[in-house]
Design a protein around this motif. Sequence first.
Motif, PDB file in Angstrom:
ATOM      1  N   THR A   1      29.299  53.485  33.694  1.00 32.07           N
ATOM      2  CA  THR A   1      30.647  53.283  34.253  1.00 32.07           C
ATOM      3  C   THR A   1      31.309  52.114  33.541  1.00 32.07           C
ATOM      4  N   LEU A   2      32.561  52.332  33.179  1.00 37.98           N
ATOM      5  CA  LEU A   2      33.327  51.311  32.454  1.00 37.98           C
ATOM      6  C   LEU A   2      34.359  50.727  33.427  1.00 37.98           C
ATOM      7  N   THR A   3      34.453  49.404  33.526  1.00 36.18           N
ATOM      8  CA  THR A   3      35.396  48.762  34.444  1.00 36.18           C
ATOM      9  C   THR A   3      35.962  47.497  33.785  1.00 36.18           C
ATOM     10  N   ALA A   4      36.869  46.827  34.510  1.00 42.45           N
ATOM     11  CA  ALA A   4      37.473  45.593  33.973  1.00 42.45           C
ATOM     12  C   ALA A   4      36.439  44.470  33.999  1.00 42.45           C
ATOM     13  N   ALA A   5      36.460  43.622  32.957  1.00 45.99           N
ATOM     14  CA  ALA A   5      35.469  42.535  32.866  1.00 45.99           C
ATOM     15  C   ALA A   5      35.807  41.407  33.829  1.00 45.99           C
ATOM     16  N   HIS A   6      37.087  41.222  34.141  1.00 45.26           N
ATOM     17  CA  HIS A   6      37.522  40.135  35.033  1.00 45.26           C
ATOM     18  C   HIS A   6      38.279  40.715  36.225  1.00 45.26           C
ATOM     19  N   GLY A   7      38.373  39.943  37.270  1.00 43.46           N
ATOM     20  CA  GLY A   7      39.110  40.375  38.459  1.00 43.46           C
ATOM     21  C   GLY A   7      38.300  41.357  39.274  1.00 43.46           C
ATOM     22  N   GLU A   8      38.982  42.204  40.032  1.00 43.45           N
ATOM     23  CA  GLU A   8      38.303  43.157  40.920  1.00 43.45           C
ATOM     24  C   GLU A   8      37.640  44.256  40.087  1.00 43.45           C
ATOM     25  N   GLN A   9      36.339  44.494  40.352  1.00 48.77           N
ATOM     26  CA  GLN A   9      35.598  45.506  39.597  1.00 48.77           C
ATOM     27  C   GLN A   9      35.305  46.730  40.461  1.00 48.77           C
ATOM     28  N   ALA A  10      35.241  47.886  39.801  1.00 53.29           N
ATOM     29  CA  ALA A  10      34.959  49.141  40.514  1.00 53.29           C
ATOM     30  C   ALA A  10      33.464  49.299  40.736  1.00 53.29           C
ATOM     31  N   GLU A  11      33.117  50.199  41.659  1.00 54.10           N
ATOM     32  CA  GLU A  11      31.707  50.533  41.907  1.00 54.10           C
ATOM     33  C   GLU A  11      31.188  51.431  40.782  1.00 54.10           C
ATOM     34  N   PRO A  12      29.895  51.329  40.420  1.00 52.32           N
ATOM     35  CA  PRO A  12      29.369  52.262  39.408  1.00 52.32           C
ATOM     36  C   PRO A  12      29.376  53.699  39.932  1.00 52.32           C
TER      37      PRO A  12
END
Length: 624
Positions: free
Chosen positions: A295-306
């Motif tokens: 799973t790819l998500t943002a490195a900073h701030g609010e992150q998504a669940e895998p």
Amino acid sequence: MADAPATPASKPKSLRRKGGLVDPQFIRNFSIVAHIDHGKSTLADRLLEVTATVSKREMKEQLLDDMDLERQRGITIKARAVSMLYVHEGQEYELNLIDTPGHVDFQYEVSRSLICCEGALLLVDAFQGVEAQTVANAYNAIEHDLEIVPVLNKIDLVHARPDEVKEEIEQTLGLDASEAIGCSAKTGLHCDQVLDAVIKRVPAPTGDPEAPLQAMVFDSVYDDYRGAIVYVRLMNGAIRKGDKIKFLQAGSTHDVVEIGQLAPARTKRDRLSAGQVGYVICNIKSLDMVHIGDTLTAAHGEQAEPLPGYEEPKRMVFCGLYPSDGQDFEELRDALSKLKVNDPSFVFEPETSDALGFGFRCGFLGLLHMEIVQQRLEGESDIDLVQTAPNVTYRITKKDGEELEVHTPTRVPDQGEIEKFEQPIVRVSFVMPTEYIGGIMKLCADRRGEFIRQEYLSPTRAMLVYDLALAEVVYDMHDRLKSITRGFGTMDYEIKGYEEGDLVRLDVLVKGDRVDALSIVCDRRDAETRGRAVIKKLKSEIPRHMFEVPLQAGIGTRILARETISAMRKNVTAKCYGGDISRKRKLWEKQKEGKKRMKSIGQVDIPQKAFLAVLETGEDDKGK
């Protein structure tokens, strides 16, 4: 036709919202599932033509199969995604076709690709009907809750039987085939109707473009200049060039250098949003850092669940690869390293064999994957290879509680140390004309298969389902199936899990010494037959020596089969003309002593062709 260019007065409504984001309700993500040779790649070509994504001038056959090997074998090996724009009833739609391999070896990659879709075209040949992989791939799509759209291909053939094939689809898969679309991928007949059905029947993706970034990695390719190119489907959020992203499983963070879509060439985009499919380039130097299903998500701030369902690739088949000329060892290492860069699911490690010298133990997802890697090696590196018989992965629990995963027979501990010996079991589906049912049942009974069920697809065609040990399938099951059914039978299998078996390591001893390269793992009940076949073959291949050479096959200290290569004998009394017999006796006694001494210190020279003959034919002898 529906894709005719719009006049200025009837300009189609755009699928983009304000700010450049694409409205998910005007996106359709779908894949095509089919048996081999039912026309999947050809249909993909026609859809690209109908949507004017590719001009007639640029068009070539199997456009999405860009590997030479894919074109030669007529199969899809790597997943590909292509974005098409299509106007339906005055509204522009983005259609993302995720073209997946159909073979069981790439089951995990296929499952990740199907998660990225909301629907699938079930493509069935209007003459051949439902085949083994049609069933397997259709069930796979149904398990992922995809909307299935049945499509009958090759309806322009004289001997097409669309009504009977619709019945087969309904009987075998339980799908409503009354609205199945008949088309010809070769001529383009009714291919626009296929696209209309995708828009009407495949649901739009659900996803919030304003939510934190969450994207599924469904494949990756390696570019010599750009590094790893990651194919993603955005579930939520949006991604722009310059964003800092994180791979949740790998735990690595990267800067986005470029994003875009494949149309079918790489086309840059300013941003991708929820529901869209595209590629991301982050200057990743190795494919080892990219995991399919991550799973790819943002490195900073609010992150998504895998996203759920991530697994490490499981290598089920192992074999040894050796250069036929020992001088090519370093060349082979370089060729394998280069191949691994493009195919992270393939693994290798150095090993040595008394018989074959220095080489590598290689792990593959399955038999087809092994064939593909071998063909790519020979085609790309020009090295003459020697391949040992394939082995499957066994699980062993020792009496002291230690658990082992064994990829080669030489690493199997002695029988007295083993508490539990487990082997992989597969569920195999055979589809064939009804007159060959008896032959296939006998084949499976000889391999100790467990009968599961039998179904009639039509009055002339049936499907048999058996549970068999993967080791029995790996060796020559496909060849035996084709010979029994005269080429009309097809098979497909899926890994069920591991089960305990009465397995043993069968050793081959030459002059009392174990020859590692010839050890095999087999069922205890087959051990004697297999041992006799190997020893017999070895006897015919090893040249005679000046001393007697015993050949034995056994389990531990128990010998099951023996052959003896008799010694060459020189006539030492040739020069004795008449005279006292005691002189002859003296010479014979001296010869006997010399042979005894030679037997104790003499080395048996086993030529390489003897090993190859046993590796190639040991299994065939068992099947006869």
